[in-house]
Write a protein that holds these residues in place. Structure first.
Motif, PDB file in Angstrom:
ATOM      1  N   PRO A  55      -9.420   3.664  22.870  1.00  0.00           N
ATOM      2  CA  PRO A  55      -9.019   3.547  24.280  1.00  0.00           C
ATOM      3  C   PRO A  55      -8.181   4.749  24.694  1.00  0.00           C
ATOM      4  CG  PRO A  55      -8.641   1.483  23.119  1.00  0.00           C
ATOM      5  CD  PRO A  55      -8.966   2.507  22.073  1.00  0.00           C
ATOM      6  N   LEU A  56      -8.370   5.186  25.932  1.00  0.00           N
ATOM      7  CA  LEU A  56      -7.717   6.393  26.429  1.00  0.00           C
ATOM      8  C   LEU A  56      -7.336   6.190  27.891  1.00  0.00           C
ATOM      9  CD1 LEU A  56      -7.190   9.569  26.037  1.00  0.00           C
ATOM     10  CD2 LEU A  56      -9.474   9.859  27.009  1.00  0.00           C
ATOM     11  N   ALA A  57      -6.112   6.572  28.246  1.00  0.00           N
ATOM     12  CA  ALA A  57      -5.677   6.545  29.650  1.00  0.00           C
ATOM     13  C   ALA A  57      -4.701   7.690  29.846  1.00  0.00           C
ATOM     14  CB  ALA A  57      -5.011   5.217  29.997  1.00  0.00           C
ATOM     15  N   GLY A  58      -4.910   8.481  30.873  1.00  0.00           N
ATOM     16  CA  GLY A  58      -4.065   9.658  31.075  1.00  0.00           C
ATOM     17  C   GLY A  58      -3.587   9.796  32.501  1.00  0.00           C
ATOM     18  N   VAL A  59      -2.501  10.589  32.654  1.00  0.00           N
ATOM     19  CA  VAL A  59      -1.951  10.887  33.980  1.00  0.00           C
ATOM     20  C   VAL A  59      -1.672  12.382  34.046  1.00  0.00           C
ATOM     21  CG1 VAL A  59      -0.925   8.597  34.198  1.00  0.00           C
ATOM     22  CG2 VAL A  59       0.451  10.459  33.278  1.00  0.00           C
ATOM     23  N   PRO A  60      -1.774  12.997  35.228  1.00  0.00           N
ATOM     24  CA  PRO A  60      -1.477  14.432  35.347  1.00  0.00           C
ATOM     25  C   PRO A  60      -0.010  14.712  35.021  1.00  0.00           C
ATOM     26  CG  PRO A  60      -2.599  13.584  37.310  1.00  0.00           C
ATOM     27  CD  PRO A  60      -2.195  12.407  36.502  1.00  0.00           C
ATOM     28  N   ILE A  61       0.246  15.815  34.360  1.00  0.00           N
ATOM     29  CA  ILE A  61       1.627  16.152  33.987  1.00  0.00           C
ATOM     30  C   ILE A  61       2.512  16.310  35.219  1.00  0.00           C
ATOM     31  CG2 ILE A  61       3.017  18.082  33.102  1.00  0.00           C
ATOM     32  CD1 ILE A  61       1.188  18.240  30.745  1.00  0.00           C
ATOM     33  N   HIS A  62       1.967  16.901  36.292  1.00  0.00           N
ATOM     34  CA  HIS A  62       2.804  17.136  37.474  1.00  0.00           C
ATOM     35  C   HIS A  62       3.283  15.834  38.106  1.00  0.00           C
ATOM     36  CE1 HIS A  62      -0.168  15.955  40.536  1.00  0.00           C
ATOM     37  NE2 HIS A  62      -1.068  16.523  39.773  1.00  0.00           N
ATOM     38  N   ALA A  63       2.576  14.722  37.826  1.00  0.00           N
ATOM     39  CA  ALA A  63       2.986  13.418  38.358  1.00  0.00           C
ATOM     40  C   ALA A  63       3.566  12.526  37.265  1.00  0.00           C
ATOM     41  CB  ALA A  63       1.789  12.727  39.018  1.00  0.00           C
ATOM     42  N   GLY A  64       3.816  13.117  36.084  1.00  0.00           N
ATOM     43  CA  GLY A  64       4.260  12.317  34.944  1.00  0.00           C
ATOM     44  C   GLY A  64       5.523  11.528  35.201  1.00  0.00           C
ATOM     45  N   ASP A  65       6.522  12.143  35.885  1.00  0.00           N
ATOM     46  CA  ASP A  65       7.793  11.454  36.123  1.00  0.00           C
ATOM     47  C   ASP A  65       7.598  10.161  36.903  1.00  0.00           C
ATOM     48  OD1 ASP A  65       9.154  13.351  34.750  1.00  0.00           O
ATOM     49  OD2 ASP A  65      10.006  14.364  36.491  1.00  0.00           O
ATOM     50  N   THR A  66       6.662  10.177  37.837  1.00  0.00           N
ATOM     51  CA  THR A  66       6.416   8.975  38.650  1.00  0.00           C
ATOM     52  C   THR A  66       5.923   7.835  37.777  1.00  0.00           C
ATOM     53  OG1 THR A  66       5.852  10.357  40.553  1.00  0.00           O
ATOM     54  CG2 THR A  66       5.123   8.060  40.607  1.00  0.00           C
ATOM     55  N   TYR A  67       4.987   8.134  36.889  1.00  0.00           N
ATOM     56  CA  TYR A  67       4.433   7.084  36.024  1.00  0.00           C
ATOM     57  C   TYR A  67       5.455   6.627  34.980  1.00  0.00           C
ATOM     58  CZ  TYR A  67      -0.103   8.111  38.112  1.00  0.00           C
ATOM     59  OH  TYR A  67      -1.139   8.275  39.000  1.00  0.00           O
ATOM     60  N   VAL A  68       6.233   7.571  34.452  1.00  0.00           N
ATOM     61  CA  VAL A  68       7.276   7.197  33.487  1.00  0.00           C
ATOM     62  C   VAL A  68       8.286   6.275  34.157  1.00  0.00           C
ATOM     63  CG1 VAL A  68       9.198   8.058  32.096  1.00  0.00           C
ATOM     64  CG2 VAL A  68       7.010   9.252  32.060  1.00  0.00           C
ATOM     65  N   ALA A  69       8.674   6.615  35.399  1.00  0.00           N
ATOM     66  CA  ALA A  69       9.651   5.791  36.125  1.00  0.00           C
ATOM     67  C   ALA A  69       9.162   4.353  36.273  1.00  0.00           C
ATOM     68  CB  ALA A  69       9.926   6.404  37.500  1.00  0.00           C
ATOM     69  N   ARG A  70       7.876   4.193  36.559  1.00  0.00           N
ATOM     70  CA  ARG A  70       7.335   2.828  36.731  1.00  0.00           C
ATOM     71  C   ARG A  70       7.364   2.057  35.420  1.00  0.00           C
ATOM     72  NH1 ARG A  70       1.721   3.830  39.597  1.00  0.00           N
ATOM     73  NH2 ARG A  70       1.483   1.597  39.152  1.00  0.00           N
ATOM     74  N   LEU A  71       7.101   2.734  34.312  1.00  0.00           N
ATOM     75  CA  LEU A  71       7.174   2.057  33.009  1.00  0.00           C
ATOM     76  C   LEU A  71       8.617   1.695  32.659  1.00  0.00           C
ATOM     77  CD1 LEU A  71       4.624   4.154  30.916  1.00  0.00           C
ATOM     78  CD2 LEU A  71       4.370   1.773  31.640  1.00  0.00           C
ATOM     79  N   ILE A  72       9.552   2.597  32.959  1.00  0.00           N
ATOM     80  CA  ILE A  72      10.961   2.335  32.674  1.00  0.00           C
ATOM     81  C   ILE A  72      11.451   1.134  33.474  1.00  0.00           C
ATOM     82  CG2 ILE A  72      13.294   3.288  32.845  1.00  0.00           C
ATOM     83  CD1 ILE A  72      11.505   4.484  30.619  1.00  0.00           C
TER      84      ILE A  72
END
Length: 658
Positions: A55-72
């Motif tokens: 299984p694989l799921a990715g996000v663009p690095i330039h938007a990484g902070d947004t996705y990390v924030a949602r997980l946090i």
């Protein structure tokens, strides 16, 4: 994948964001979790160790902070694994390593935290000698760091009260911590992390703190004898340094808070009086803090919340705050001028933290520069009245550092309107570095040559639609549409066929392409290097920036409380040592804000000799509870240093509200 499995084995409790080019990829169970929690597409690629599709799921690095924030926000920990060498010079697979671990209590990125709320990492550990519990709270984004210790008899109650007061996002504890307290933490939506036992060793903790603060002992911080508190503080700092993988130099002081030196407000009282959060939605609507918060800066908003949840019990300290509020309340021109300048001040404390950490962006620096420009006129406003400002305002103004050198450096280095990141280029101002200016001239001249070359080729070939384009794969090319292919000169070398025509090149174009590409590449690398050096220079000003941020927050709170007093018709309370409480025409500060036709005021007289108890009778919904809560809130406001909703109030010091 060998790299991935190695990193995952080192951080098994984290979601691993694994850099592959311009994306952060997640694999296996991490990918399934990320796809589910972030609602992104789950795909598969290659085979895992068992031979199944990975299984694989990715996000663009330039938007990484947004996705990390949602997980946090959902309570997960995220390990950021970056490529740590240049892919162009790497031999074999590009080396990667985890550069930081982001947890709910160690967030420093501006996009992940609220501006007016402190984001605390908490540590707690028991003292096996007397059963007391030591606690430490650290806001990595600002460097705010304090320690306290509660008595054994109050153990769980005091811990829970401090959680309600400070709202930590995460708490680290040693193995074997009392299970009942852990359960109460989790019930309060605190992520509980069991940290290694040796981090809570008092001797190791003391050494780490002494090294961090560059002192010979901790006695100057007032925490001598607080064995468990020191152990908690050391563990808190160790956890922060290990997750952020840096020295965190902006954490440069430790405050000691003695619970007996402030009014006791336990978790139940904070909840039922709705001081900072309302009972129904757990937001801050219809709360005391919402009524009193007219601050203009994030620093002021955070400080006000800390004051409201820890009212003072020293009459002199309370009256010093009331003097500062009265100064602004009696001087509307000074107050309005100061508040208009404070409104244009950014979060100086957190920008200082990001400079220290090394992730301050170009726009952070420009905003900081603009904020610091407001300080001289702010000081002039505060000192420009007929009388000198009271002691606490004067002290705050004295703490504001001379930052002219920092402002000059930012002004020389950063363009007026920079892009968000250095990667995009165009951040460093012309004239700051001669080598950079030369490279820019080369790159700009090359692009001008391309435009001129296109015009000449159109003229020479007679192909009016001919254009010179560029992409990362094929570089520069000459594009000719199908109807004009018959006009293509024989010296053109075919490079690519497209749906609409053909792409060509010429030796002279290839030579210029190499020159421009080399200049652009060197330009990006040099600009990044110059920016990194600039941040290194700015780090020396971090302590001064922190002191300045605290001072701005203090002035902001006093001016804001004065604004509230003027808007709502509050009066200055008298603070006495007598065990007497007298309120004339008192109102409930929160309820009156929601009434269209005004609040019916009430009197209250209580003293320790003759009127110790009032028995209140009346039908349901008659307002008994509102009356009682109004009295409590007036006492809390008065001892916070605020004016109160009454025609007159004389408040004998209250040490606790039940």
């Amino acid at each position: 994948m060998k790299q991935f499995y190695e990193m995952k084995s080192r951080y098994p409790d984290c979601v691993l964001f694994f850099q592959m080019g311009d994306f952060y990829e997640t694999f296996g169970e991490d990918a399934e979790l990320v796809a589910r929690e972030l609602d992104i597409t789950l795909t598969a690629r290659g085979r895992d160790k068992n031979g199944d599709r990975m299984p694989l799921a990715g996000v663009p690095i330039h938007a990484g902070d947004t996705y990390v924030a949602r997980l946090i926000q959902k309570g997960y920990r995220v390990a950021i694994c970056d490529q740590i060498e240049d892919s162009k010079t790497a031999k074999g697979v590009v080396r990667r390593d985890v550069v930081r671990v982001v947890t709910p209590g160690t967030v420093i990125d501006s996009g992940m935290i609220g501006s007016t709320h402190s984001t605390y990492l908490m540590a707690a550990t028991p003292d096996r000698r007397d059963g007391s519990i030591g606690m430490a709270f650290l806001d990595i984004s600002t460097g705010d760091f304090f320690v306290e210790q509660c008595r054994a008899a109050n153990g769980a109650v005091d811990v829970y009260s401090e959680i309600a007061r400070n709202r930590p996002s995460e708490c680290i504890i040693p193995p074997g911590f009392p299970a009942d307290i852990v359960q109460r933490m989790e019930n309060a939506d605190v992520l509980v992390t069991v940290f290694r036992h040796d981090a809570f060793d008092e001797e190791k903790a003391t050494s780490l703190l002494i090294e961090q603060f560059s002192v010979s002992s901790l006695d100057g911080f007032g925490c001598e004898g607080m064995h468990a508190g020191i152990a908690a503080a050391g563990a808190c700092l160790a956890y922060a340094k290990e997750t952020q993988m840096t020295d965190l130099a902006h954490i440069n002081r430790l405050q000691t808070r003695i619970t007996t030196q402030t009014m006791a407000l336990d978790a139940i009282t904070l909840r039922n009086l709705e001081i900072c959060h309302n009972i129904r939605k757990n937001g801050d609507d219809a709360t005391l803090v919402r009524v009193l918060d007219e601050t203009m800066t994030p620093m002021g908003g955070r400080l006000l919340r800390a004051w409201i949840t820890s009212p003072l019990i020293d009459p002199r300290a309370i009256n010093a705050r009331l003097d500062a509020v009265a100064f602004f309340a009696d001087s509307p021109l000074i107050r309005n001028g100061a508040r208009s300048l404070l409104h244009r001040c950014a979060d100086v404390e957190r920008i200082a933290g990001r400079i220290s950490y090394g992730n301050a962006g170009p726009r952070d620096l420009r905003v900081l520069n603009a904020s610091l420009a407001k300080i001289p006129p702010l000081a002039e406003y505060c000192r420009g009245g007929e009388t000198a400002p009271p002691a606490l305002i004067g002290q705050a103004l004295e703490e504001i550092a001379d930052l002219a050198g920092l402002r000059g450096l930012i002004e020389r280095a950063i363009v007026d309107d920079p892009p968000p990141t250095v990667r995009q280029g165009g951040v460093i101002r012309e004239g700051y570095d001669e080598s950079l200016d030369t490279l820019r001239s080369t790159a700009t001249g090359g692009r001008s040559w391309i435009a001129e070359f296109q015009a000449n080729e159109r003229e020479r070939t007679g192909i009016k639609s001919l254009k010179v384009g560029y992409n990362k794969v094929f570089g520069y090319y000459i594009e000719v549409t199908k109807p004009n292919l018959r006009l293509v000169p024989p010296e053109y070398r075919r490079k690519q066929t497209t749906a609409n025509g053909e792409r060509y090149t010429l030796p002279v174009l290839q030579e210029k392409e190499a020159l421009i590409a080399n200049a652009d590449e060197r330009l990006g690398a040099l600009e990044a290097e110059l920016y990194e050096n600039l941040i290194e220079k700015l780090r020396t000003w971090v302590p001064d920036l922190q002191a300045t941020g605290r001072a701005l927050g203090t002035v902001d709170v006093f001016a804001g409380l004065a604004e509230v007093a003027q808007k709502n018709g509050y009066t200055r309370p008298e603070i006495t040592d007598d065990a007497v409480l007298v309120i004339r025409e008192g109102r409930h500060p929160v309820v009156e804000r929601g009434l269209a036709h005004g609040f019916v005021p009430n009197d209250t007289v209580l003293d320790s000799r003759n009127d110790q108890i009032l028995i209140i009778t009346g039908a349901n919904m008659a307002g008994k509870s509102t009356y009682m809560r109004g009295v409590a809130l007036i006492c809390i406001m008065a001892q916070t240093g605020s004016f109160v909703p009454a025609d007159f109030a004389s408040v004998g010091i209250v040490d606790r509200v039940f």
